[in-house]
Write a protein that holds these residues in place. Structure first.
Motif, mmCIF file in Angstrom:
data_model
loop_
_atom_site.group_PDB
_atom_site.id
_atom_site.type_symbol
_atom_site.label_atom_id
_atom_site.label_comp_id
_atom_site.label_asym_id
_atom_site.label_seq_id
_atom_site.Cartn_x
_atom_site.Cartn_y
_atom_site.Cartn_z
ATOM 1 N N PRO A 5 0.752 -1.734 0.015
ATOM 2 C CA PRO A 5 -0.038 -0.119 0.120
ATOM 3 C C PRO A 5 0.732 0.986 -0.039
ATOM 4 O O PRO A 5 0.352 2.428 -0.417
ATOM 5 C CB PRO A 5 -1.027 -0.188 0.909
ATOM 6 N N ALA A 6 1.821 1.093 0.115
ATOM 7 C CA ALA A 6 2.294 2.012 0.982
ATOM 8 C C ALA A 6 3.783 2.704 0.171
ATOM 9 O O ALA A 6 3.486 4.111 -1.032
ATOM 10 C CB ALA A 6 3.802 2.537 1.798
ATOM 11 N N GLY A 7 4.034 1.554 -1.321
ATOM 12 C CA GLY A 7 4.894 1.879 -2.491
ATOM 13 C C GLY A 7 4.057 2.354 -3.407
ATOM 14 O O GLY A 7 4.084 3.243 -4.213
ATOM 15 N N LEU A 8 2.773 1.389 -3.370
ATOM 16 C CA LEU A 8 1.442 2.341 -4.754
ATOM 17 C C LEU A 8 1.068 3.093 -4.942
ATOM 18 O O LEU A 8 0.878 4.097 -5.483
ATOM 19 C CB LEU A 8 0.837 1.043 -5.254
ATOM 20 N N ALA A 9 1.103 4.115 -3.393
ATOM 21 C CA ALA A 9 0.168 4.759 -3.060
ATOM 22 C C ALA A 9 1.531 6.216 -3.353
ATOM 23 O O ALA A 9 0.887 6.907 -4.681
ATOM 24 C CB ALA A 9 -0.020 5.303 -1.645
ATOM 25 N N SER A 10 2.662 5.789 -3.267
ATOM 26 C CA SER A 10 3.888 7.105 -3.423
ATOM 27 C C SER A 10 3.542 6.696 -5.181
ATOM 28 O O SER A 10 3.878 7.769 -5.823
ATOM 29 C CB SER A 10 4.590 6.268 -2.741
ATOM 30 N N ALA A 11 3.352 5.837 -5.791
ATOM 31 C CA ALA A 11 3.867 5.624 -7.300
ATOM 32 C C ALA A 11 2.590 6.229 -8.292
ATOM 33 O O ALA A 11 2.442 7.003 -8.616
ATOM 34 C CB ALA A 11 4.437 4.176 -7.577
ATOM 35 N N CYS A 12 0.887 6.146 -7.636
ATOM 36 C CA CYS A 12 0.202 6.736 -7.805
ATOM 37 C C CYS A 12 0.267 8.607 -7.604
ATOM 38 O O CYS A 12 0.233 9.300 -9.062
ATOM 39 C CB CYS A 12 -1.082 6.386 -7.198
ATOM 40 N N ARG A 13 0.805 8.666 -6.492
ATOM 41 C CA ARG A 13 0.948 9.778 -6.430
ATOM 42 C C ARG A 13 1.673 10.860 -7.210
ATOM 43 O O ARG A 13 1.507 12.124 -7.251
ATOM 44 C CB ARG A 13 0.504 10.198 -4.936
ATOM 45 N N ILE A 14 2.611 9.926 -7.021
ATOM 46 C CA ILE A 14 3.934 11.175 -7.593
ATOM 47 C C ILE A 14 3.336 11.165 -9.462
ATOM 48 O O ILE A 14 3.997 12.571 -9.834
ATOM 49 C CB ILE A 14 5.200 10.063 -8.062
ATOM 50 N N ARG A 15 2.860 10.231 -9.692
ATOM 51 C CA ARG A 15 2.218 10.197 -11.549
ATOM 52 C C ARG A 15 0.513 11.572 -11.239
ATOM 53 O O ARG A 15 0.806 12.035 -12.420
ATOM 54 C CB ARG A 15 2.018 8.746 -12.319
ATOM 55 N N GLN A 16 0.080 11.225 -10.383
ATOM 56 C CA GLN A 16 -0.233 12.188 -10.346
ATOM 57 C C GLN A 16 0.449 14.061 -10.424
ATOM 58 O O GLN A 16 -0.724 14.879 -10.937
ATOM 59 C CB GLN A 16 -1.375 12.360 -9.137
ATOM 60 N N LEU A 17 0.519 14.247 -9.373
ATOM 61 C CA LEU A 17 1.439 15.296 -9.600
ATOM 62 C C LEU A 17 2.320 15.631 -10.277
ATOM 63 O O LEU A 17 2.470 16.958 -10.660
ATOM 64 C CB LEU A 17 2.730 14.831 -8.577
#
Length: 545
Positions: A17-29
């Motif tokens: 959950p931490a790694g995938l949430a981070s990956a998604c958020r980076i690309r959203q930003l």
């Protein structure tokens, strides 16, 4: 053969959950930032195990439209039952009025975290993240200035004696401006980073439990979708240890049942697996399991030290996030929402640094962002829960937590500490009471090997053992005479045995059985066992844990 390399802006180790949430958020930003995620499991979710009652706070922030996107949150909590099991037959149901507020689950969901991670991976890939399952991160790479510059995946096709097999393939170097380590509890690279950068210099030792879980298919008349049940007391109180049990009703007549045993126990005769098998026979638990069929089994260590044990999460070139750092809120018995939030904050810090042209720097602003977040405030609120449990036991510790959390909202002007590492708690076996665990009945309770079988665990047998002994003499010359070699019992997968044959006694490691729970790396009294990643794809293959 030399290793090839690939360049990314951000490399993330672990598709939890931490790694995938981070990956998604980076690309959203910033969709121009290139992101890859490496995952040692054969697929995303294969190594994921959690209770799990899920609080959607972070998910609401990451994907406000998660319902429309089909996130697998299908069973909303409909009721909370908390019991004190006084003996193998008796119990007391705790009135809601006296339950710590952190244990109330209104608005939460009973989920399979593995399935949620599979869904998060789909969202990440739709955002342009590259995900590589089946590749274990085996080595941290540093640049000339000592900053982390990426990782190398493990070599494939190495024989048990280190020889290159016909299918040998060297690992790949993945270079990045920032590397985020999201390996989950007791990550083997995270452990190295904490030691290398002395990230825990100003903290209490980290503390752990071992969580063992099964999924059952039960008759319709025993199924109450959305019911959450937690318990304390028996059988762990008989063994002089702490922890608690859980039983959650999912959709489709599924019930998950499990037991968390605190790894600070002192009696080396304790067998957490045996405790769990006893637990299922209590009338409060068996009323839901009778007539059902066990479908899946797994085990995983749980980080529970809280705020006092939280290491520094920043270092040059990267971050520790999620349970690799220890962000779980043990007073809630929940860490998925806080892990996701730590990853989302990491994404913001990374995106800002890359936009400013700062590469492989220390993201000091992450510490400020994290401290100002609701995730840190949660840990601060519950900071005394774990130490109180260790100091006074489950019942008195929970009573203290009720006063601290419900009445004073965590604002009492002191912080309790537990400076004793879990592995240092064992007493000599001769000073402790032996525990006779009942023989499994094959109906509610089962032996370890049949349980490992339904975890779908598999490793390539002809590979170096991923459970390394610093000193091969310690198990028989030290642990056996003093502690009756506790590895025979604390491992929930039957990996460690003391075998006696014509040549005498020998310490046998059945690495093929390993479910990657990390308990051995935590509880060995001399810290002689080191867990490292086996060849990518090896380990359990959990369908929906």
């Amino acid at each position: 053969m030399e290793r090839e390399s690939m360049e990314y802006d951000v490399v993330i180790v672990g598709a939890g959950p931490a790694g995938l949430a981070s990956a998604c958020r980076i690309r959203q930003l910033n969709e121009k930032i290139s992101v890859c995620v490496v995952e040692k499991g054969s697929e995303v979710g294969a190594h994921i195990l959690s209770g799990a009652v899920f609080e959607p706070t972070a998910l609401n922030e990451l994907f406000p439209d998660w319902k429309a996107r089909g996130a697998p949150l299908n069973t909303e909590v409909t009721g909370d039952d908390i019991y004190v099991l006084r003996s193998d037959e008796t119990s007391i149901k705790v009135p809601n009025l006296f339950v710590p507020s952190t244990m109330h689950n209104e608005g939460n969901y009973i989920i399979s975290l593995g399935n949620l991670c599979r869904w998060l991976a789909e969202q990440a890939e739709n955002l342009g993240v590259e995900i590589f399952p089946g590749f274990a991160a085996a080595e941290i790479l540093y640049n000339a200035e000592g900053a982390v510059k990426g990782i190398a995946t493990g070599d494939m096709g190495i024989g048990i004696n280190g020889e290159h097999k016909e299918a040998y393939m060297p690992g790949m170097e993945l270079h990045a401006k920032y590397t985020l380590f999201a390996e989950g509890c007791r990550g083997h690279l995270g452990k190295q980073l904490i030691e290398h950068f002395k990230l825990d210099a100003d903290t209490d030792p980290q503390h752990y439990g071992i969580g063992i879980k099964e999924i059952w298919k039960v008759p319709t008349d025993r199924h109450q979708p959305g019911l959450v049940l937690h318990s304390a007391g028996w059988p762990l109180n008989q063994s002089g240890t702490h922890g608690g049990g859980f039983l959650y009703h999912l959709e489709d007549n599924q019930v998950v049942v499990g037991l968390i045993t605190d790894l600070a126990y002192s009696n080396p005769h304790v067998d957490p697996y045996g405790e769990f098998q006893r637990y299922k026979h209590h009338p409060v638990i068996r009323q839901y399991l009778d007539g059902g069929q066990r479908m899946a089994y797994g085990a995983r260590a749980i980080v529970k030290g809280g705020l006092q044990s939280l290491p520094k999460m920043t270092f040059p070139g990267g971050l520790l996030i999620g349970d690799n750092a220890g962000t779980l809120n043990f007073a809630k018995i929940k860490g998925n929402h806080t892990a996701m939030k730590s990853g989302m904050i990491a994404a913001e810090s990374v995106a800002e640094a890359i936009a400013a042209g700062r590469n492989n720097a220390e993201l000091t602003n992450y510490s400020t962002k994290y401290r100002n977040s609701w995730a840190w405030k949660e840990l601060h609120l519950q900071r005394n829960f774990g130490p109180a449990q260790h100091k006074w036991g489950n019942i008195l510790g929970s009573a203290y937590a009720f006063v601290d959390i419900n009445l004073f909202r965590g604002k009492l002007p002191w912080t309790l500490h537990d400076a004793n590492a879990d592995h240092a708690q064992l007493k000599p076996a001769a000073d402790c009471k032996k525990i006779n665990y009942p023989k499994p009945d094959g109906i509610l309770s089962f032996d370890k090997l049949s349980s490992v079988f339904i975890s779908n665990t598999n490793h390539e047998e002809n590979q170096p053992c991923h459970l390394i002994l610093k000193d091969a003499e310690v198990p028989l010359n030290h642990n056996l005479p003093i502690y009756d070699e506790p590895a025979q019992r604390y491992c929930p997968a039957g990996v460690y045995e003391v075998v006696e044959d014509a040549g005498g006694k020998r310490f046998q490691i059945n690495a093929q059985n390993c479910v990657h729970c990390k308990t051995c790396d935590i509880k060995d009294p001399t810290q002689n066992i080191v867990w490292v990643a086996p060849e990518g794809g090896g380990g359990p293959n959990y369908p929906n844990m």
